[in-house]
Design a protein around this motif. Sequence first.
Motif, short mmCIF file in Angstrom:
data_model
loop_
_atom_site.label_atom_id
_atom_site.label_comp_id
_atom_site.label_asym_id
_atom_site.label_seq_id
_atom_site.Cartn_x
_atom_site.Cartn_y
_atom_site.Cartn_z
N UNK A 251 68.43 19.60 25.07
CA UNK A 251 68.90 19.31 25.87
C UNK A 251 70.90 18.96 26.20
N UNK A 252 71.16 19.40 26.38
CA UNK A 252 73.09 19.21 26.34
C UNK A 252 73.67 17.34 26.63
N UNK A 253 72.11 17.00 27.64
CA UNK A 253 73.09 15.52 27.70
C UNK A 253 71.94 14.56 26.38
N UNK A 254 71.28 15.26 25.93
CA UNK A 254 70.68 14.70 25.42
C UNK A 254 71.71 14.30 24.08
N UNK B 266 60.64 6.55 35.75
CA UNK B 266 61.39 6.79 34.68
C UNK B 266 63.01 6.24 34.71
N UNK B 267 63.65 7.14 35.45
CA UNK B 267 65.05 7.09 35.92
C UNK B 267 65.21 5.77 35.61
N UNK B 268 67.02 5.91 34.61
CA UNK B 268 67.49 4.25 34.00
C UNK B 268 66.95 3.17 33.10
N UNK B 269 65.46 3.33 33.43
CA UNK B 269 64.52 2.97 31.92
C UNK B 269 64.92 3.27 30.48
N UNK B 270 64.53 4.87 30.80
CA UNK B 270 64.73 5.16 29.29
C UNK B 270 66.04 5.54 29.13
N UNK B 271 66.51 6.01 27.65
CA UNK B 271 67.92 6.66 27.05
C UNK B 271 68.44 8.44 27.91
N UNK B 272 66.69 8.49 28.04
CA UNK B 272 66.79 10.21 28.23
C UNK B 272 66.37 10.40 29.73
N UNK B 273 65.63 10.03 30.51
CA UNK B 273 65.09 10.55 31.86
C UNK B 273 66.02 10.86 32.73
N UNK B 274 66.65 11.81 33.14
CA UNK B 274 67.39 12.07 34.07
C UNK B 274 67.01 13.37 35.25
N UNK B 275 66.75 13.34 36.60
CA UNK B 275 66.20 13.99 37.67
C UNK B 275 67.44 15.68 37.14
N UNK B 276 68.52 15.64 36.97
CA UNK B 276 69.56 17.01 36.85
C UNK B 276 69.94 16.65 35.11
N UNK B 277 69.26 17.50 34.86
CA UNK B 277 69.95 17.90 33.52
C UNK B 277 70.60 19.41 33.14
N UNK B 278 70.73 19.66 31.74
CA UNK B 278 71.38 21.14 31.31
C UNK B 278 71.11 21.09 30.57
N UNK B 279 70.47 22.41 30.20
CA UNK B 279 69.42 22.86 28.71
C UNK B 279 70.11 23.98 28.65
N UNK B 280 70.37 23.78 27.10
CA UNK B 280 71.27 24.86 26.29
C UNK B 280 69.48 25.67 26.02
N UNK B 281 69.88 27.98 26.13
CA UNK B 281 68.95 28.52 25.75
C UNK B 281 69.33 29.15 25.02
N UNK B 282 69.00 29.61 23.99
CA UNK B 282 68.14 31.38 24.08
C UNK B 282 67.45 31.96 23.54
#
Length: 889
Positions: A233-236, A73-89
């Motif tokens: 999701x940081x990228x989102x 799905x990478x490249x086909x949708x606005x949000x699917x990426x293999x590497x991503x950064x997650x902001x968490x508390x």
Amino acid sequence: MKTAEIAQRYLDYFEKNGHTIVPSASLVTDDPALLFTVAGMVPFIPYLSGDVPAPYARVADVQKCLRTNDIEEVGKTPRHGTFFQMLGNWSFGDYFKEDAIRYAWELLTAPEADGGLGFDAKDLWVTVYEEDDEAFELWERIAGLPAERIQRLGKDTNYWSTGLPGPAGPCSEIFFDRGPEYGADGGPATDDDRYVEIWNLVFMQYEITNVRSKYDFDIVGELPNKNIDTGMGLERIAFIKQGVDNMYETDQVRPVLDAAVALSGRAYGANHEDDVRFRVVADHVRSSLMLLSDGVTPSNDGRGYILRRLMRRAIRSMRLLGVEGPTFAQLFAVSRDAMKDTYPVVESDWARISQYALAEEATFLRTLAAGETILEESLAQTRAAGGSTVPGAEAFLLHDTYGFPIDLTLEVAEEAGLTVDRASFDRLMKQQRDRAKADARSRKRLLADTSIYRVFRAHGETVFTGYTDLETESRVLGILVDGASVDRALTGQIAEVILAETALYAESGGQVADKGVIVGPGYELDVIDVQRPVAGLISHTVEVTTGEVGVGQAATTVVDAANRRAARQAHSATHLVHAALRDTLGKTATQAGSLNRAGYLRFDFTWGQSLSPETRSEIEEIANNAVRDNLEVTTRVLPLAEAKDLGAQALFGEKYGDVVRMVDIGGPWSRELCGGTHVSSSAEIGLVNLVGESSVGASNRRVEALVGLDAFRELAAERAIVSQLTSTLKTPRDQLPARIAELAANLKAAEKKIAQFEARALGERLPQLVDSARRIGRFQVVAQSLGTAGSADDVRSLALQVRDRLGADAAAVVALGAEVGGRAVVIVATNDTARTAGAKAGVLAKSAAAALGGGGGGRDDVAQGGGTDAAAMPAALDAITSALESQAA
């Protein structure tokens, strides 16, 4: 708002609200059920599950993650990426649902000028678990959201669990409405791309058991300590705040996409298929860069296979964009520049990262060239047989064995006017995936549930005394037999024993576990293995050899002193070899793995070519000079940042805490982070004998060495061999190389004369073989066994001569068999007339090989078969004549 600024605002907000800020863990997780850190919660699983006491009550981080389950799905949708950064508390038994909701809403909607993210409340929607009335009411009260913008959804979307017994709970997700131009109205329940999930709040409040599926289980009751696990999701957030359409156009990803555009000469935004390819390149190059920076290297299994797949998909996409030459030098450099402010390691370790990237690209480009040659042969055979479809099995072979992408197979076949049996290919791929999933499920089932150790870990960390002591008195905290906690273990049983203290070293950092025994009142345990099943806990796998051992009893761990001494020698020698490699080859020759056991070491390092004998000798000499110089070996425990500032070498992929153990040999000459056991001075190592050097991948080499007495014994054995040779050959030691070279040359000359004699003897049989031709239907057939032959090439040459002697007008089929080097070989040759009549050499050779217990095939005009059963040669030749007879009929 730049991606890095979004992350910093997040951390600043939660630090202001009493959270400890921790750095991202590695993408390489130490969870045995996972290849990578696939979610922000992975590093905190031991704390969330209660297996390990949390060192802080509340914490926040920006965690690197990698997920490839949706790679298509990478490249086909606005949000699917293999590497991503997650902001968490995270909260471990501290605050719960109300504060988690309040923090999230306040940070999202606070003005940018006040340190918030500045979202307009009217653009935000929320989902809650359908039975979670408390969360619904909190969102109404805290956020003032109208009821219609709080949607209730089921377990499949709004209930979190691992799929295993343990903690679980409802969750609440926050969505951003991109507006009517992106899809239908109706909120997140529509599952439309218009509504982008940006934050998930997990309320971990229940203990579950009898797990039948991820969404079918029994709730035992509430957890004693309720936890909060959130991920944004940081990228989102970045693509929304930067006003672009997708994550691939954000500031950390877009530069690679633009570089791919420049290299290809094609425009972004002009063609949907090209746009997907540009996004794949941008995503996969960044993911590969980050994996390489965490020590993953390309290989054919495990993590290395995932990295290789990402890199090869990027190369394939560039190829489909019209770029056939290398591009990684430019693309990876651009990604480095986009990521280095957030992750400085991609710049500081650039020499090593780029070395792997460029080597993998060069290897795959060669693979593509070889694959195209094989594919062209397959296409030619399909056309020659009058077909129009390449078998799916051949496309799968190209994909699975040679790494040749199915997309390129389809493209090349289409250019040749042919199709590929895609249904058959997909069926084979599904079978492969099913096997991989079954294996993953098995690994998860066997390894992921560590909750059994929770009660033991609650007593505190196991104290390791082995750095200074070979015996330690302790007591038995717990016993496991067949994975279940028991009160005692009896004579003959295999059990796991948990102690409060131990002198026995648990396998880690490349050093194998100690040997030894555990003794106590009336019992003795032989130690089979020592491991760390969860952080801070040491478990001893033992066989009860005498008596029985019970929980609460006294226990003394006794280390096998001789084995420990030899293991210490090997581990310290590993550090010497590493330092010698860096002295000789430069700073890019970094450690990529090691194994140390008594008397032996294996050391893998980054390097793209074999070492010359002179280089190997130099490395060995540097290491042994360090032994001779009796360098002091010291250890220090200090903060990780301080150790790195002092230049300590860290093993990529190894997980280090805030405080580390640093081992110096000769001061800064060899300075590494290491938890292993070591000698006190380098002279104790005794001797380092490099016995092997080999390849373990496109850019990895391995050296092996014997250490101490094992090294001496190896040299003594070599000395004995040299002595025997000097005696047998009656030649002084210094003249042995020349004498052996002379004997080898004489042997080669003799073998050449024998081969010439055998070939001449075969050639003399030519008239007799031609005269033996008999007619089978339309064919003139020679099917004879030659007995033994010097080589398959001699048999092939004779078969071609016989075929030519039979003449072009005859439909000549020649099948000659022989035993070559203990193996049965059949050569089949046909002329144009025979092939027109339907005789294909490859088919006939395959039928003969089946009788010989082997395989065969080849071109239609000449082919070879063979097998291990030389006695079946008559049957093999009969199989050929039978095939021709059936054609004649």
